[in-house]
Write a protein that holds these residues in place. Structure first.
Motif, mmCIF file in Angstrom:
data_model
loop_
_atom_site.group_PDB
_atom_site.id
_atom_site.type_symbol
_atom_site.label_atom_id
_atom_site.label_comp_id
_atom_site.label_asym_id
_atom_site.label_seq_id
_atom_site.Cartn_x
_atom_site.Cartn_y
_atom_site.Cartn_z
ATOM 1 N N GLN A 128 -45.112 4.203 31.538
ATOM 2 C CA GLN A 128 -46.161 5.197 31.291
ATOM 3 C C GLN A 128 -47.310 5.057 32.275
ATOM 4 O O GLN A 128 -47.834 6.062 32.766
ATOM 5 C CB GLN A 128 -46.663 5.084 29.855
ATOM 6 N N ALA A 129 -47.702 3.845 32.571
ATOM 7 C CA ALA A 129 -48.782 3.644 33.543
ATOM 8 C C ALA A 129 -48.370 4.212 34.901
ATOM 9 O O ALA A 129 -49.137 4.959 35.530
ATOM 10 C CB ALA A 129 -49.133 2.162 33.649
ATOM 11 N N ASP A 130 -47.175 3.863 35.357
ATOM 12 C CA ASP A 130 -46.694 4.369 36.653
ATOM 13 C C ASP A 130 -46.637 5.893 36.665
ATOM 14 O O ASP A 130 -47.067 6.539 37.626
ATOM 15 C CB ASP A 130 -45.305 3.809 36.979
ATOM 16 N N ALA A 131 -46.110 6.488 35.609
ATOM 17 C CA ALA A 131 -45.976 7.948 35.547
ATOM 18 C C ALA A 131 -47.341 8.627 35.558
ATOM 19 O O ALA A 131 -47.527 9.657 36.223
ATOM 20 C CB ALA A 131 -45.196 8.344 34.296
ATOM 21 N N HIS A 132 -48.300 8.051 34.868
ATOM 22 C CA HIS A 132 -49.621 8.669 34.817
ATOM 23 C C HIS A 132 -50.366 8.500 36.146
ATOM 24 O O HIS A 132 -51.105 9.402 36.551
ATOM 25 C CB HIS A 132 -50.410 8.142 33.624
ATOM 26 N N TYR A 133 -50.190 7.380 36.839
ATOM 27 C CA TYR A 133 -50.777 7.244 38.182
ATOM 28 C C TYR A 133 -50.177 8.285 39.119
ATOM 29 O O TYR A 133 -50.892 8.923 39.897
ATOM 30 C CB TYR A 133 -50.547 5.842 38.753
ATOM 31 N N ARG A 134 -48.859 8.475 39.059
ATOM 32 C CA ARG A 134 -48.209 9.495 39.896
ATOM 33 C C ARG A 134 -48.740 10.885 39.559
ATOM 34 O O ARG A 134 -48.970 11.707 40.443
ATOM 35 C CB ARG A 134 -46.688 9.459 39.722
ATOM 36 N N SER A 135 -48.950 11.135 38.289
ATOM 37 C CA SER A 135 -49.464 12.428 37.861
ATOM 38 C C SER A 135 -50.875 12.686 38.412
ATOM 39 O O SER A 135 -51.189 13.793 38.851
ATOM 40 C CB SER A 135 -49.456 12.500 36.339
ATOM 41 N N LEU A 166 -54.218 6.775 30.578
ATOM 42 C CA LEU A 166 -54.163 5.515 31.333
ATOM 43 C C LEU A 166 -55.031 4.435 30.691
ATOM 44 O O LEU A 166 -54.614 3.273 30.609
ATOM 45 C CB LEU A 166 -54.600 5.737 32.781
ATOM 46 N N ARG A 167 -56.209 4.809 30.229
ATOM 47 C CA ARG A 167 -57.080 3.835 29.558
ATOM 48 C C ARG A 167 -56.404 3.288 28.291
ATOM 49 O O ARG A 167 -56.412 2.090 28.023
ATOM 50 C CB ARG A 167 -58.431 4.445 29.215
ATOM 51 N N MET A 168 -55.803 4.189 27.512
ATOM 52 C CA MET A 168 -55.115 3.757 26.300
ATOM 53 C C MET A 168 -53.963 2.801 26.641
ATOM 54 O O MET A 168 -53.779 1.781 25.974
ATOM 55 C CB MET A 168 -54.555 4.982 25.548
ATOM 56 N N ILE A 169 -53.215 3.137 27.662
ATOM 57 C CA ILE A 169 -52.066 2.307 28.069
ATOM 58 C C ILE A 169 -52.548 0.952 28.552
ATOM 59 O O ILE A 169 -52.008 -0.093 28.149
ATOM 60 C CB ILE A 169 -51.252 3.053 29.164
ATOM 61 N N ARG A 170 -53.563 0.942 29.408
ATOM 62 C CA ARG A 170 -54.086 -0.347 29.927
ATOM 63 C C ARG A 170 -54.633 -1.206 28.794
ATOM 64 O O ARG A 170 -54.457 -2.421 28.789
ATOM 65 C CB ARG A 170 -55.152 -0.091 30.986
ATOM 66 N N ASP A 171 -55.324 -0.588 27.845
ATOM 67 C CA ASP A 171 -55.866 -1.340 26.715
ATOM 68 C C ASP A 171 -54.750 -1.981 25.880
ATOM 69 O O ASP A 171 -54.959 -3.043 25.298
ATOM 70 C CB ASP A 171 -56.729 -0.439 25.822
ATOM 71 N N GLU A 172 -53.608 -1.339 25.822
ATOM 72 C CA GLU A 172 -52.488 -1.852 25.033
ATOM 73 C C GLU A 172 -51.684 -2.900 25.790
ATOM 74 O O GLU A 172 -51.032 -3.729 25.173
ATOM 75 C CB GLU A 172 -51.583 -0.682 24.606
ATOM 76 N N GLN A 173 -51.729 -2.850 27.115
ATOM 77 C CA GLN A 173 -50.950 -3.818 27.913
ATOM 78 C C GLN A 173 -51.580 -5.160 27.760
ATOM 79 O O GLN A 173 -51.372 -6.160 27.774
ATOM 80 C CB GLN A 173 -50.904 -3.416 29.394
#
Length: 173
Positions: A128-135, A166-173
């Motif tokens: 998800q992080a990779d996909a959202h950075y690409r987006s 991305l913030r939500m994903i990073r917070d969960e990682q």
């Protein structure tokens, strides 16, 4: 003489025939054609939305982690909304959209769903992080190179949503 009788008929036909919906109206009121960049953005962003929705559904099936599941629900909801607006613009501009994520996107999700438990959650969050950075990069390219104000508005308006994901994903990682 024939040219004189055909010309007014052709002129009358062009005045009554509706213009094809392949251009957008910029703020100045001028018509900007839909560029190759605009079409590519619409198709790639649409595939991205479809991939995010599929990934969210996979997380709801496979994950038991409350944080991952909350992110998955949010991704499904937000990407459905973003994609509905994108499909409306693509339809108005007469741009064909694919009906599924790309083979690469499907393969990446398959690789993640082959894992279980915490390994699934970590791999899913990385995907998800990779996909959202690409987006985000895709949207930035559209803002720099695109012509259609309608399409550029999509890119501009989706950026805050994607950054929030991305913030939500990073917070969960």
């Amino acid at each position: 003489m024939l040219a004189l009788t055909i010309a007014p008929a052709a002129q009358a036909q062009s005045q009554t025939a509706p213009a094809p919906v392949t251009a957008s109206v910029a703020e100045s009121g001028t018509v900007a054609p839909v560029s190759r960049q605009d079409r590519a953005y619409l198709r790639q962003a649409h595939r991205g939305h479809l991939a995010e929705i599929a990934a969210g559904k996979a997380a709801l099936r496979e994950s038991r982690d409350r944080g991952v599941r909350e992110i998955a629900w949010r991704l499904i909801r937000d990407h459905r909304r973003l994609d509905a607006r994108l499909r409306h613009v693509a339809d108005r501009l007469d741009v064909w959209l694919p009906d599924a994520p790309s083979a690469e996107q499907r393969a990446a999700l398959r690789a993640v769903t082959d894992r279980e438990g915490r390994r699934f959650d970590r791999a899913w969050l990385r995907l998800q992080a990779d996909a959202h950075y690409r987006s985000l990069r895709l949207g930035q390219a559209e803002l720099r190179l695109g012509r259609s104000e309608w399409v550029k508005d999509l890119a501009r308006d989706s950026a805050p949503v994607i950054r929030h994901h991305l913030r939500m994903i990073r917070d969960e990682q």
